[in-house]
Design an enzyme around this catalytic site. Structure first.
Site, PDB file in Angstrom:
ATOM      1  N   ASN A  30     -11.784  -6.942   1.333  1.00 49.12           N
ATOM      2  CA  ASN A  30     -12.248  -5.950   2.087  1.00 49.12           C
ATOM      3  C   ASN A  30     -12.820  -5.435   1.658  1.00 49.12           C
ATOM      4  OD1 ASN A  30     -10.492  -7.096   3.710  1.00 49.12           O
ATOM      5  ND2 ASN A  30      -8.921  -5.154   4.440  1.00 49.12           N
ATOM      6  N   ASP A  31     -12.457  -4.636   0.296  1.00 37.80           N
ATOM      7  CA  ASP A  31     -13.646  -4.096  -0.215  1.00 37.80           C
ATOM      8  C   ASP A  31     -14.549  -4.334  -0.910  1.00 37.80           C
ATOM      9  OD1 ASP A  31     -13.528  -1.620   0.438  1.00 37.80           O
ATOM     10  OD2 ASP A  31     -11.905  -0.722  -0.715  1.00 37.80           O
ATOM     11  N   CYS A  73      -6.644 -10.783  -2.160  1.00 37.54           N
ATOM     12  CA  CYS A  73      -4.878 -10.289  -0.677  1.00 37.54           C
ATOM     13  C   CYS A  73      -6.819  -9.836   0.715  1.00 37.54           C
ATOM     14  CB  CYS A  73      -4.601  -9.862  -1.109  1.00 37.54           C
ATOM     15  SG  CYS A  73      -5.435  -7.282  -1.947  1.00 37.54           S
ATOM     16  N   GLU A  78     -11.887  -5.270  -6.637  1.00 42.89           N
ATOM     17  CA  GLU A  78     -12.996  -4.347  -5.744  1.00 42.89           C
ATOM     18  C   GLU A  78     -14.722  -4.337  -5.554  1.00 42.89           C
ATOM     19  OE1 GLU A  78      -9.565  -2.650  -3.084  1.00 42.89           O
ATOM     20  OE2 GLU A  78      -9.634  -1.602  -4.878  1.00 42.89           O
ATOM     21  N   ARG A 128     -17.766  -2.290   5.972  1.00 43.72           N
ATOM     22  CA  ARG A 128     -16.669  -2.797   7.244  1.00 43.72           C
ATOM     23  C   ARG A 128     -16.428  -1.975   8.590  1.00 43.72           C
ATOM     24  NH1 ARG A 128     -11.715  -2.172   5.354  1.00 43.72           N
ATOM     25  NH2 ARG A 128     -11.287  -0.864   3.640  1.00 43.72           N
ATOM     26  N   ARG A 135       0.367  -1.262  -4.937  1.00 41.83           N
ATOM     27  CA  ARG A 135      -0.738  -0.835  -5.195  1.00 41.83           C
ATOM     28  C   ARG A 135      -0.630   1.088  -5.626  1.00 41.83           C
ATOM     29  NH1 ARG A 135      -4.910  -1.581  -0.928  1.00 41.83           N
ATOM     30  NH2 ARG A 135      -4.480   0.067  -0.463  1.00 41.83           N
ATOM     31  N   ARG A 171       0.782  -1.010  -0.395  1.00 40.82           N
ATOM     32  CA  ARG A 171       0.025  -0.300  -0.299  1.00 40.82           C
ATOM     33  C   ARG A 171       0.805   1.068   0.238  1.00 40.82           C
ATOM     34  NH1 ARG A 171      -1.881  -3.441   4.106  1.00 40.82           N
ATOM     35  NH2 ARG A 171      -4.070  -3.895   4.058  1.00 40.82           N
TER      36      ARG A 171
END
Length: 754
Positions: free
Chosen positions: A633-634, A681, A610, A644, A511, A475
């Protein structure tokens, strides 16, 4: 900034206050003379002092109200305008007090004729002692100079009450009975780990000492010397022995040093000294302002900045007092630090070798102190409501950085249970260390690739510790978030080059900036959005502001000269967005070629899946993208329409539900049919049960936090992928709400290492 009138008014008030204290007399007489002096100097019809006894605000002295109301008028916690000031710990300045919704009329005071109201909190060491009030018959808003002058007197008054300059005022809110019963506080885990130890209270600043200056010129000299000392110590921390900061990202401390050199901070401090305060008191006043601003803001970035500023105020107070801060404090071997909040430099002052853990009443998971704690391997739990009022120095405490809990004065059997958990964690850590060089291959020969999620150059060192085979997600936004200005091209290039060199021949996937939403840059204007998670963020910002994205891509290409560069774009929704982003990569490669720059040996461009819209467009990415990475996650947030970050709904839906698993399987199949490498991921990939499900769906590349590598590798080495595929297919056909319990029972029955 307030003008000379403010400085002159503050000096007059402080001089008269000193005269009152020097004349002696009983405590009540001094208080009475004080309110009379303030009313006269500020041309107010009323001046009153309310001090807090337990949960009641009691009128202790007044000029202008009925004297018979003194010690008779009591307002409950939160009652009336006085209660509002105490509750908010901020000034209240209104022209028509009787018509304010929180006004509480007390007939015994005789305050009927008074319209305007100015109240300021009497605060010391984050505790509200009471409220200082002035009132006038005429309806008016008090000027900034009057507000600041009254705040100055309130700050001085707090110090005098605390030092018993008015005698023994026992029973005030500062005096509390020592808690003795066991308590469980629920918070949030900021840094993983368990700790059993003794509570050590973080003393945020040194004793104040003198409040009113004898010699303003000398006080300004003391202030300048202390500022230089603080700035030099921070510079030494950055430029000194790298081992001392355990490799923590330089950007965090460099940002902190930039705040220390902020001329606006210095101007405010000198303004207080020139108004007649001692250097110490001037810092204390500015510290109070920072605390009030912290209470008023809900923006996570601004709150973190307020914490950093308060850390600087504390360091400056210690420098003025000649106190060496954390390093001078005698601490037990099992110290668990208790604080409202810590700055990153304060935590580094203590060091990993002196702390078993840290518990914070406030804080944030993305705050600088939390980042440093994770880097140093110190367990940390934050967002513990009421922590400081419920713990005493020397209490036995258990800190659970797995569940986000803190147990105060825990019973013997509870400590015994946690001791066993600590032993198990140590045993597991030793087992994971033994497995780190063993390839993750299932019992039936399926080779898995376990990768690391990272965000700091420091995180790359976990590759060897955990036995990861590369970085599946780096990130890049953290470097931008901790800087007050856009990081220079050279700074970005240096960071990316350091990461690649530390990884060696292992792949690193960068990313591009995933900003927007809850990740705000101080130097980029952002509009308030109704739903930031669905708003202007990630690649959308990059495509609308291509200069920012091209700037980053240029740094990545330069850093990867002679190496393989893997770069992927976040939150791409359509194939057209990916094409536009990839075109920027090609343009930067062409720019480098025209300018004779060394190019990467190979460039691979991928995309984060995502958004559900892109998930159904995976076949169209054939020939366009080189690889895909599913950001669970997204993707699951959008799949379930569940934020979340919202505790009410974040746990409501399960990634191990059949619809979610069928969706993931479809994405994997479409990617393989398009000839695209695909990985998962996210935090879910680092949980053994979810990793088992992903393996059964056919995924062979998982990227996860460093703490997940060992547990997932141990699981992989114990399972048969073929058996897992058959079992999960049967579970999906049965269509329960979630296969979690069924999959757990299957794994336990087969002896898999969950």
């Amino acid at each position: 900034m307030a003008g000379p009138a403010n400085i002159g008014g503050s000096r007059i008030l402080l001089r008269k206050l000193r005269e009152i204290m020097e004349t002696g007399g009983e405590a009540q007489q001094r208080l009475d003379r004080l309110v009379a002096m303030i009313a006269s100097t500020m041309v107010a019809d009323v001046c009153s002092i309310y001090l807090t006894r337990g949960t009641v605000h009691e009128l202790f002295a007044t000029q202008g109200l009925d004297p018979a109301a003194v010690h008779r008028t009591r307002l409950k916690q939160g009652e009336g305008l006085v209660g509002l000031v105490a509750e908010s710990a901020q000034p209240l300045n209104i022209a028509d007090a009787p018509h304010h919704e929180r006004f509480a009329y007390r007939p015994e005071t005789g305050e009927d004729p008074y319209s305007s109201f100015l109240g300021v909190p009497i605060v010391r060491s984050e505790r509200t002692f009471g409220v200082l009030v002035v009132q006038n018959r005429v309806s008016r808003i008090y000027g900034e100079d009057e507000v600041e002058a009254l705040q100055t007197i309130a700050m001085v008054l707090a110090e005098m009450v605390a030092s018993r300059a008015f005698g023994d005022l026992s029973g005030l809110s500062e005096v509390e009975a020592r808690a003795s019963r066991p308590e469980l506080l629920l918070g949030r885990a900021f840094s993983d780990g368990l700790a059993i130890g003794t509570a050590v209270l973080h003393e945020p600043h040194a004793p104040l000492g003198r409040v009113i200056a004898d010699d303003p010129v000398e006080e300004e000299r003391r202030l300048e010397a202390a500022l230089a000392q603080v700035r030099n110590s921070l510079s030494h921390m950055i430029d000194g022995d790298p081992g001392r900061i355990s490799g923590v990202s330089r950007e965090v401390l460099e940002t902190f040093l930039m705040l220390a050199n902020d001329p606006g901070w210095e101007v405010k401090l000198k303004h207080g000294v020139r108004a007649g305060l001692s250097a110490d008191a001037a810092v204390e006043r500015v510290r109070g302002e920072h605390r009030a601003k912290f209470n008023a803001t809900r923006d996570p970035y601004l709150r973190e900045r307020m914490h950093d500023l308060e850390d600087l105020d504390n360091r400056l107070l210690r420098a003025l007092a000649g106190v060496d801060g954390a390093t001078s404090q005698a601490m037990p071997d099992d110290a668990i630090l208790i604080a409202r909040e810590l700055g990153p430099a304060e935590l580094l002052d203590y060091g990993a070798e002196r702390l078993k853990g840290v518990a914070l009443e406030d804080g944030s998971n993305t705050g600088h102190a939390a980042i440093v704690a994770r880097a140093l391997g110190i367990p940390m739990v934050g967002m513990l409501p009421g922590l400081l009022s419920r713990v005493e120095a020397g209490d036995a405490v258990v800190l659970d950085g797995e569940r986000g809990e803190l147990r105060l004065r825990a019973e013997g059997q509870v400590i015994s249970a946690y001791s066993q958990r600590l032993s198990l964690r140590s045993a597991r850590a030793a087992e994971f260390a033994r497995l780190k060089d063993i390839p993750p291959i299932t019992t039936d020969g399926q080779r898995m690739t376990l990768l690391l999620n990272a965000g700091l150059a420091l995180d790359v060192h976990h590759l060897d510790e955990a036995g990861a085979e590369g970085i599946g997600l780096f990130r890049t936004e953290f470097q931008f978030m901790v800087s007050e200005t856009l990081p220079r091209l050279e700074s970005q290039t240096l960071l990316y080059r350091d990461v690649l060199e530390a990884a060696g021949d292992r792949p690193v996937t960068f990313r591009t900036l995933d900003l927007g939403g809850d990740k705000v840059l101080p130097y980029v204007a952002a509009e308030r959005e109704e739903n930031p998670a669905l708003g202007w963020r990630a690649v959308r910002i990059g495509l609308d502001r291509p200069a920012l994205l091209r700037y980053q891509l240029r740094a990545l290409i330069s850093a990867a000269a002679g190496r393989t560069l893997r770069v992927m774009f976040p939150l791409v929704t359509t194939v057209q967005e990916f094409d536009a982003a990839r075109e920027l990569v090609d343009r930067e490669l062409e720019w480098g070629h025209r300018h004779g720059r060394s190019a990467p040996l190979k460039v691979e461009v991928g995309v984060m899946v995502e958004a559900p819209a892109l998930a159904w467009a995976v076949p169209d990415l054939k020939g366009r993208a080189d690889f895909l990475s599913i950001g669970t996650n997204d993707l699951m947030q959008y799949f379930f329409a569940a934020d979340r970050g919202n505790q009410r709904v974040s746990e409501r839906y399960d990634i191990l539900s059949p619809p979610a698993l069928r969706f993931l399987k479809r994405i994997r199949e479409d990617a393989e049919n398009a000839g695209l490498q695909i990985s998962i991921c996210g935090e879910a990939a680092g949980r053994p049960l979810e990793a088992l499900a992903f393996t059964a769906l056919g995924f062979r590349r998982l990227s996860m936090p460093a703490s997940g590598i060992g547990p997932v590798k141990r699981l992989i080495l114990s399972i048969s992928a073929g058996d897992a595929v058959s079992a999960v297919e049967d579970m999906l056909n049965e269509s329960p709400a979630s296969i979690r319990s069924e999959l757990t029972a299957f794994a336990v029955g087969r002896g898999y290492a969950l």
